[in-house]
Scaffold this active site. Sequence first.
Site, PDB file in Angstrom:
ATOM      1  N   ASP A 108      33.695 -17.745 -46.774  1.00  0.00           N
ATOM      2  CA  ASP A 108      33.421 -17.297 -48.136  1.00  0.00           C
ATOM      3  C   ASP A 108      34.037 -15.921 -48.358  1.00  0.00           C
ATOM      4  OD1 ASP A 108      32.571 -17.411 -50.752  1.00  0.00           O
ATOM      5  OD2 ASP A 108      30.478 -16.947 -50.307  1.00  0.00           O
ATOM      6  N   HIS A 127      28.024 -22.361 -47.834  1.00  0.00           N
ATOM      7  CA  HIS A 127      27.477 -21.038 -47.449  1.00  0.00           C
ATOM      8  C   HIS A 127      25.954 -21.012 -47.437  1.00  0.00           C
ATOM      9  CE1 HIS A 127      27.284 -20.761 -51.779  1.00  0.00           C
ATOM     10  NE2 HIS A 127      28.556 -20.466 -51.930  1.00  0.00           N
ATOM     11  N   HIS A 142      38.129 -17.850 -50.606  1.00  0.00           N
ATOM     12  CA  HIS A 142      38.614 -17.445 -51.926  1.00  0.00           C
ATOM     13  C   HIS A 142      39.920 -16.684 -51.749  1.00  0.00           C
ATOM     14  CE1 HIS A 142      34.920 -18.601 -54.051  1.00  0.00           C
ATOM     15  NE2 HIS A 142      34.318 -18.261 -52.924  1.00  0.00           N
ATOM     16  N   HIS A 170      35.775 -22.429 -46.251  1.00  0.00           N
ATOM     17  CA  HIS A 170      35.325 -21.922 -47.567  1.00  0.00           C
ATOM     18  C   HIS A 170      35.982 -20.573 -47.783  1.00  0.00           C
ATOM     19  CE1 HIS A 170      32.049 -21.641 -50.797  1.00  0.00           C
ATOM     20  NE2 HIS A 170      32.831 -20.568 -50.945  1.00  0.00           N
ATOM     21  N   LYS A 184      34.567 -29.160 -55.988  1.00  0.00           N
ATOM     22  CA  LYS A 184      33.593 -28.085 -55.795  1.00  0.00           C
ATOM     23  C   LYS A 184      32.728 -27.919 -57.032  1.00  0.00           C
ATOM     24  CE  LYS A 184      31.549 -24.350 -54.205  1.00  0.00           C
ATOM     25  NZ  LYS A 184      32.135 -23.033 -53.975  1.00  0.00           N
ATOM     26  N   HIS A 190      27.954 -25.292 -54.471  1.00  0.00           N
ATOM     27  CA  HIS A 190      27.300 -23.976 -54.418  1.00  0.00           C
ATOM     28  C   HIS A 190      25.843 -24.235 -54.810  1.00  0.00           C
ATOM     29  CE1 HIS A 190      27.213 -19.438 -55.137  1.00  0.00           C
ATOM     30  NE2 HIS A 190      25.998 -19.866 -55.431  1.00  0.00           N
TER      31      HIS A 190
END
Lengths: 336, 336
Positions: free
Chosen positions: B237, B165, B14, B12, B94, B131
């Site tokens: 994350d 997460h 970004h 995960h 996602k 999420h």
Amino acid sequence: MDLLLDTPLDMHLHLREGEMLGLVAPFSAAQFAGGVVMPNLVQPVDSLERVRAYRAAIAATCGTTGFAPYMTLFFRDYTSQDLAEVKDEIIGVKLYPAGITTQSEAGVRDFDRIGATVALLEELDIPLLVHGETGGFVMEREQEFLKVYQWLAETFPRLRLVMEHITTAAAIEFLDRFDQVAATVTLHHLLITLDDIAGGLLRQDIFCKPIAKTPRDRDALRQAVLAGHPRLMFGSDSAPHPRHKKERLGCAAGVFSAPVALPALAELFVEAGCAEHLPAFVSANARSFYRIEPPAKTVRLEPIAWRVPDRYGEVTPFLAGKTIGWGVKAPHPSQF
Amino acid sequence: MDLLLDTPLDMHLHLREGEMLGLVAPFSAAQFAGGVVMPNLVQPVDSLERVRAYRAAIAATCGTTGFAPYMTLFFRDYTSQDLAEVKDEIIGVKLYPAGITTQSEAGVRDFDRIGATVALLEELDIPLLVHGETGGFVMEREQEFLKVYQWLAETFPRLRLVMEHITTAAAIEFLDRFDQVAATVTLHHLLITLDDIAGGLLRQDIFCKPIAKTPRDRDALRQAVLAGHPRLMFGSDSAPHPRHKKERLGCAAGVFSAPVALPALAELFVEAGCAEHLPAFVSANARSFYRIEPPAKTVRLEPIAWRVPDRYGEVTPFLAGKTIGWGVKAPHPSQF
């Protein structure tokens, strides 16, 4: 229709010192007949001499506004003579657990050792004001501290005890168990929850201690206050910080609410249809519990909307930029 | 003794875009064999064309480091043909609830209307990454969302579902009810609680979404991860923001942990006496659940203390200024 408030009082107030005192005290003096002044200065106010010096500094700032500063003494070990000498100059003694909030490092580290001084307070009938948080998890600190309140209330049944700035449903429930216990409630804990601080972007400006809790807690506070609970007193906990302490990484806790407190309370009580209970919350309950007779002062609130400024000097106020539907007639010191 | 990690994966991640991509992707590429790249760019990655363009941008940044970007597609209504075309280019789809976190405005507003697309994912055997937060009170959002996970798991029993997460004891308990469900866990949710963010001064640098929860929640996550739970996968994350978005009033949520993730995990697992479970958490569990065969890459961790820099470029990393007892051999892009 205007609301006339007879002798409004702010029973929990940080006036700071030096330049900050000069900036913020006039806001309280313009809108309140008096306020309980917290003693957690950089040098704690922990002697008769310091009480007098701080009172003089406040008087020099507030001048002839008819604002009564009710002074507090920072809790430490005191002798009977210490307390007898200072008694007439203070409204109570303020206890902080060490390190729990701004400038509280000199506070209590061992609650097993405070009994002797608390017994003197009970004997001399000096109220004890308490910042009631443990060093535990931030959302549970107040609830965990209730056992200390319980010990105080049961061990010293004639002590007038004030739970300061309560934030939880549990504290409201606790209050109803002991007639000699009162509590202050802030404006911001009636309005916000942790969601407002950390639910979206992180809002440093409304970060405060005790931290704002859950919607359930806020609702319990609101319900008790709006229903006219006789031992809940308004205490703003207005705690200004200059911008650089709020905007830096590692932001200080505190909300500067003095300039907006009465207007926002008027809005809250009127919208809830409970305006008749506002005078008790902002004055009568405190006069009764503390047995004080403040100088008379009538404050007129008008249903006229105004926008809260983004800043007063170097301080961002609570509700900055928001519009409040009620205003205080002549609310602000002349420079604003 | 050194730790050799076979093909560590960050499930995960970004990587952002533009300049920020150039700054942060090399950290992941230096320490990981691959990572699941989140699609919530300013323009969501929601078409085959965008997946290809983003993959190309990442490849241009990571060059010949042997880093496999596992691409994801931003959940919206898709046709069977849309998904069949993109299937071989993504690891999963996602799903964001609308507005729940950074750049999620295009997410799902009505969960009653997602069934058709989710059924296609199940049919095409494309994992759904979620999420999982409601718009409720910030400390309860994940737990409230469990009912959506339950609906997904029960309605689409062959769907491979990833709870992203996770931060709560309740999520760990939920995970054990459905064999086809896996979850990612971040480094920071294994280390911090809300206390670290808001218990003292307010720590904007470690403010993240989902918000870090209670000590009980963190302990449940730790216990499950350290015990080698077969469906818990490491996902950092890692979510970098430039300083001006973290230091402004109204601070952005996100922790940039890519540079410290493997060293801090090594420290955590070794100190807990559970080093034998680290390879499963950072690689084997993900390979098994996702059925992927990343390019082989061995990463050597050495028990040599290093101090995490205060900043990489304009980004403050997680654990900035702290000393970590383990380091990755050749951990950093050459410019640092």
